[in-house]
Design an enzyme around this catalytic site. Structure first.
Site, PDB file in Angstrom:
ATOM      1  N   GLU A  36      48.077  32.575  81.753  1.00 52.12           N
ATOM      2  CA  GLU A  36      47.826  32.273  80.346  1.00 52.12           C
ATOM      3  C   GLU A  36      47.638  30.766  80.152  1.00 52.12           C
ATOM      4  O   GLU A  36      48.395  29.959  80.707  1.00 52.12           O
ATOM      5  CB  GLU A  36      49.020  32.772  79.524  1.00 52.12           C
ATOM      6  CG  GLU A  36      48.848  32.679  78.027  1.00 52.12           C
ATOM      7  CD  GLU A  36      50.005  33.336  77.280  1.00 52.12           C
ATOM      8  OE1 GLU A  36      49.897  33.517  76.057  1.00 52.12           O
ATOM      9  OE2 GLU A  36      51.023  33.683  77.928  1.00 52.12           O
ATOM     10  N   LYS A  74      44.252  36.411  71.815  1.00 54.84           N
ATOM     11  CA  LYS A  74      45.526  37.128  71.880  1.00 54.84           C
ATOM     12  C   LYS A  74      45.835  37.761  70.525  1.00 54.84           C
ATOM     13  O   LYS A  74      45.782  37.100  69.490  1.00 54.84           O
ATOM     14  CB  LYS A  74      46.635  36.152  72.279  1.00 54.84           C
ATOM     15  CG  LYS A  74      47.958  36.798  72.656  1.00 54.84           C
ATOM     16  CD  LYS A  74      48.908  35.749  73.233  1.00 54.84           C
ATOM     17  CE  LYS A  74      50.222  36.358  73.694  1.00 54.84           C
ATOM     18  NZ  LYS A  74      51.121  35.341  74.275  1.00 54.84           N
ATOM     19  N   CYS A 129      50.195  38.530  78.085  1.00 53.44           N
ATOM     20  CA  CYS A 129      51.644  38.285  78.099  1.00 53.44           C
ATOM     21  C   CYS A 129      52.417  39.125  77.092  1.00 53.44           C
ATOM     22  O   CYS A 129      52.693  40.287  77.323  1.00 53.44           O
ATOM     23  CB  CYS A 129      51.913  36.791  77.892  1.00 53.44           C
ATOM     24  SG  CYS A 129      53.570  36.283  78.438  1.00 53.44           S
ATOM     25  N   PRO A 170      77.375  13.214  90.291  1.00 50.72           N
ATOM     26  CA  PRO A 170      78.797  12.875  90.322  1.00 50.72           C
ATOM     27  C   PRO A 170      79.581  14.075  90.847  1.00 50.72           C
ATOM     28  O   PRO A 170      79.648  15.114  90.179  1.00 50.72           O
ATOM     29  CB  PRO A 170      79.129  12.577  88.860  1.00 50.72           C
ATOM     30  CG  PRO A 170      77.810  12.309  88.200  1.00 50.72           C
ATOM     31  CD  PRO A 170      76.836  13.184  88.926  1.00 50.72           C
ATOM     32  N   LEU A 171      80.103  13.963  92.031  1.00 48.80           N
ATOM     33  CA  LEU A 171      80.744  15.088  92.718  1.00 48.80           C
ATOM     34  C   LEU A 171      82.251  15.004  92.491  1.00 48.80           C
ATOM     35  O   LEU A 171      82.918  14.098  92.988  1.00 48.80           O
ATOM     36  CB  LEU A 171      80.412  15.023  94.215  1.00 48.80           C
ATOM     37  CG  LEU A 171      80.532  16.288  95.044  1.00 48.80           C
ATOM     38  CD1 LEU A 171      79.702  17.421  94.476  1.00 48.80           C
ATOM     39  CD2 LEU A 171      80.099  15.995  96.482  1.00 48.80           C
ATOM     40  N   SER A 172      82.783  15.951  91.731  1.00 46.87           N
ATOM     41  CA  SER A 172      84.191  15.869  91.319  1.00 46.87           C
ATOM     42  C   SER A 172      85.136  16.597  92.250  1.00 46.87           C
ATOM     43  O   SER A 172      86.349  16.400  92.174  1.00 46.87           O
ATOM     44  CB  SER A 172      84.335  16.467  89.912  1.00 46.87           C
ATOM     45  OG  SER A 172      84.108  17.869  89.950  1.00 46.87           O
ATOM     46  N   GLY A 173      84.611  17.468  93.087  1.00 41.57           N
ATOM     47  CA  GLY A 173      85.478  18.326  93.884  1.00 41.57           C
ATOM     48  C   GLY A 173      85.699  19.679  93.235  1.00 41.57           C
ATOM     49  O   GLY A 173      86.378  20.540  93.790  1.00 41.57           O
ATOM     50  N   ILE A 176      83.993  23.246  91.148  1.00 45.32           N
ATOM     51  CA  ILE A 176      82.945  24.198  91.519  1.00 45.32           C
ATOM     52  C   ILE A 176      81.622  23.923  90.811  1.00 45.32           C
ATOM     53  O   ILE A 176      80.551  24.229  91.334  1.00 45.32           O
ATOM     54  CB  ILE A 176      83.423  25.642  91.263  1.00 45.32           C
ATOM     55  CG1 ILE A 176      82.586  26.626  92.110  1.00 45.32           C
ATOM     56  CG2 ILE A 176      83.349  25.999  89.777  1.00 45.32           C
ATOM     57  CD1 ILE A 176      83.222  27.969  92.300  1.00 45.32           C
ATOM     58  N   SER A 193      80.137  20.873  89.856  1.00 44.61           N
ATOM     59  CA  SER A 193      79.364  19.835  90.555  1.00 44.61           C
ATOM     60  C   SER A 193      79.057  20.262  91.980  1.00 44.61           C
ATOM     61  O   SER A 193      78.009  19.905  92.534  1.00 44.61           O
ATOM     62  CB  SER A 193      80.115  18.501  90.545  1.00 44.61           C
ATOM     63  OG  SER A 193      81.357  18.595  91.223  1.00 44.61           O
TER      64      SER A 193
END
Length: 721
Positions: free
Chosen positions: A46, A115, A176, A358-361, A363, A365
């Site tokens: 489309e 359409k 669609c 930013p990895l926090s520890g 689940i 992140s």
């Protein structure tokens, strides 16, 4: 006798809103691939010339003008002749704008088919830009743009709800949303003798949606007979939707071809060979015949072009396609593949140097980081399969020079992905810090481990020195306001620090010309619904891949990735108690998300689905849940609650939903993966300033019903005075 076999083609195209040159190039490539496969009809997505997601660009005359210029390029290209083309673009007619299919052949337009029924809910705003051609079987004369008139050899063509008649078959178009309507056009076209129906879509991904799409198309041809050719866009076209391809060809209720649902290919074409005699035999029933003679009649645009081979001789090298079983991905695979493909599309098109999380520890992140790793896995697989576009993009983005590309997902991850752990000495545990470090090592990300105590203390001392007041955490005797103030200092410090490192890391890694990194957020859909996040903390980012995925699905995804990505370190994330780690840890206290919120993540998912899917307000939700969470609770994962507990939970949800709605106005753009996302920027259009719910008529209705229920329970128990 003429042959009854025809070969048709459909495609997934990675179109990009307003990328007219790139979109045209991909359309032409799909035509070439269709011709090479022996197809005599090619169907595309489309609005494929301009891209489906142009939004208010559709209101600009430039968009219409450039579409005609691109169509002219396609029509003039003789390598695109010898095959019937179904191409999508907007068309202005008599001062109105229509979403149209342009049916072309050998450099000329046969029909412009607008359409009939437009999509106008959820993510779709087609009525904002287009007018529906809500006049079935109605046709008019369309005056061609001057740049097309010379090619056409005439000044007008037919526009309207007509069909194409070839010597061997009849072809009709559906677009669609029309497939999803209660009375779809394919019913009437099929009864009127149309044997081949095309559907060109801009259908976006949500978890578990493909089953519905497949079921509708199967049912359309199982009931009506005929060949149904479905095309779709694939990838990120410039907004928060991912279009999940899965182009398919179905005949008489049997799936004959299915393209990929998640792929990094820019152009994917699938074909099938159909026996028209099978369609005719399938339709020979008395009841269908009686309905057919009463069906509305369509104007037929005639052409001498045949879809079947001209000589009509039996060719043993051409035979009808065999039925295949539909391919479905599990929800866990959908998360891995959809989010990975979306992030790759976004990165390669925006020109940033990579991503930072930013990895926090925790689940959430962790899931975001694993999603980026999934992207790297998909990219390396595509490189190893010889995808030239992916290889070129990798060479442009990654540090590897010359003809070399990374050998492993971990190598690519190290170049494009950066993780940062921002700890606090009293709040952050050794376990979360180690989990973050182990995950970064396992996936190969460039990891930074630091503490933000100095910045936190500097901000805290502004209060001490300016107001002569020392704020304390709750566990140290502080008030609620003090506790929240100190938590939010940490949360917002992490956001500033994340952007600081996203800006400077490419320079420190000797990639000064690569630009900055894009920061990824990690707030799941439940936290957004509840407002359990700090405005302008790490939930504020450039993109949020998990922003409309619930905690339960994220846990299932991590459990799946533990095995399928061979990441045993993920087990510790699954076993950990969800915590923001914004309050000091003591021997007797560790902050818990679900205790803080007053509800579980599973309950939040239920609230979100009932609010959006079932359109329930507070009172209606209480009436529903007092049964589902009460005596029927054994059928659900939620434990049994008394009516009073149900009332308290429903009220608590709507109270916090209302007072935190302002946070949704600045919510980080999320990849749309669930249809109960609270993102009000594009999807969930609700007020962000509510009257107090605890003083509302809705809550009084709950209290009145609750009083009646408890009085009746007391009477049954024999406790009436």
């Amino acid at each position: 006798m003429a042959s009854s076999l025809i070969t048709v083609a459909t495609c997934n195209l990675a179109q990009w809103a307003w990328d007219f040159d790139g979109n045209t190039k991909r359309i032409i490539e799909s035509i070439h691939k269709a011709k090479a496969a022996g197809a005599s009809l090619r169907v595309g997505p489309e609005l494929e010339i301009c891209g489906y997601g142009c939004l208010d660009h559709f209101l600009e005359e430039d968009t219409i003008r450039h579409c005609w210029q691109c169509l002219k390029t396609i029509l003039e290209d003789k390598t695109c002749h010898g095959i019937m083309l179904d191409i999508g673009m907007p068309v202005s007619h008599e001062g109105l704008l229509f979403n149209c299919r342009i049916i072309c052949l050998d450099g000329k337009i046969l029909l412009i088919r607008p359409k009939l029924w437009l999509a106008g809910d959820g993510n779709y705003r087609e009525q904002r830009h287009f007018t529906p051609w809500s006049r079935p079987q109605h046709c008019e004369e369309f005056y061609l743009d001057p740049i097309i008139e010379k090619l056409q050899g005439s000044g007008t063509v037919t526009i309207g709800d007509a069909v194409i008649r070839t010597p061997d078959t009849t072809i009709g178009c559906e677009t669609c949303e029309e497939l999803f309507t209660p009375d779809p056009p394919h019913n009437h076209m099929s009864l009127n003798g149309v044997e081949v129906i095309t559907n060109s879509s801009g259908s976006h991904f949500t978890l578990r949606k493909l089953h519905l799409r497949m079921q509708l198309i199967m049912e359309a041809t199982r009931k009506n007979g005929g060949c149904y050719i479905y095309a779709n866009q694939q990838g990120c076209d410039g907004d928060r939707l991912y279009y999940d391809g899965c182009a398919m060809i179905i005949c008489n209720g049997k799936l004959l071809a299915q393209a990929s649902q998640f792929s990094l290919q820019e152009v994917e074409v699938v074909t099938a060979t159909i026996d028209l005699d099978e369609i005719r035999a399938f339709r020979r029933s008395a009841s269908r015949g009686m309905q057919s003679v009463q069906a509305p009649t369509y104007e037929r645009i005639k052409t001498p072009f045949r879809l079947s081979p001209e000589d009509g001789h039996l060719d043993l090298d051409i035979f009808p396609s065999l039925e295949m079983q539909p391919r479905y991905h599990s929800p866990e695979e959908e998360i891995a593949l959809c989010t990975g493909a979306y992030l790759w599309d976004y990165l390669r098109r925006c020109g940033a140097a990579g991503y930072l999380v930013p990895l926090s520890g925790g689940i959430d992140s962790c899931a975001t980081a694993v999603i980026v790793f999934s992207m790297c896995r998909m990219v390396i697989e595509a490189c190893q399969a010889g995808d030239e576009q992916v290889v070129a993009d990798v060479k442009l983005l990654a540090k590897f020079g010359g003809d070399k590309v990374p050998d492993t997902p971990e190598d690519l991850c190290n170049q494009l992905f950066h993780t940062i752990y921002m700890g606090m000495s009293q709040q952050s545990s050794k376990e979360t810090r180690q989990r973050a470090k182990d995950l970064a090592s396992a996936i190969g990300s460039y990891h930074v481990d630091l503490d933000i105590d100095e910045v936190f203390n500097a901000q805290r001392n502004l209060i001490v020195n300016s107001l002569n007041f020392e704020p304390k955490f709750k566990v140290h005797g502080g008030s609620l306001a003090e506790n929240l103030t100190l938590q939010n200092i940490q949360a917002r410090t992490r956001m500033v620090t994340a952007y600081e490192f996203a800006q400077i890391l490419p320079t420190t890694r000797e990639r000064p010309g690569a630009g900055s990194l894009l920061v990824l957020g990690s707030a799941n859909v439940g936290e957004s619904l509840r407002g359990y996040l700090t405005k302008y903390d790490c939930s504020s980012a450039d993109l949020n891949p998990i922003g409309s995925i619930d905690k339960s699905d994220l846990k299932r995804f991590i459990a799946w990735a533990e095995v399928n990505f061979d990441l045993p370190c993920l087990r510790k994330f699954l076993d950990a108690v969800p915590t923001a780690e914004l309050e000091p840890i003591t021997e007797t206290y560790v902050q818990s998300d679900e205790i803080d919120m007053g509800m579980t993540y599973d309950e939040l998912t239920t609230f979100g689905r009932l609010r959006k899917f079932d359109k329930l307000g507070p009172y209606s939700m209480f009436k529903r849940l007092v049964h589902e969470w009460g005596h029927n609770a054994g059928e659900h994962t939620t434990p049994a609650y008394t009516p009073r507990q149900v009332a308290e939970k429903v009220k608590r949800f709507f109270h916090y939903y209302a007072i935190n709605r302002h946070k949704m106005t600045t919510l980080t753009p999320s990849l749309h993966s669930n249809d109960y996302s609270p993102d009000d920027n594009r999807f969930d259009l609700r007020p962000f300033l509510y009257p107090p719910f605890y003083q509302s008529l809705a809550f009084r209705c709950i209290d009145e019903d609750l009083a009646k229920i408890e009085a009746k329970q007391k009477e049954k128990a024999g406790g009436v005075d």
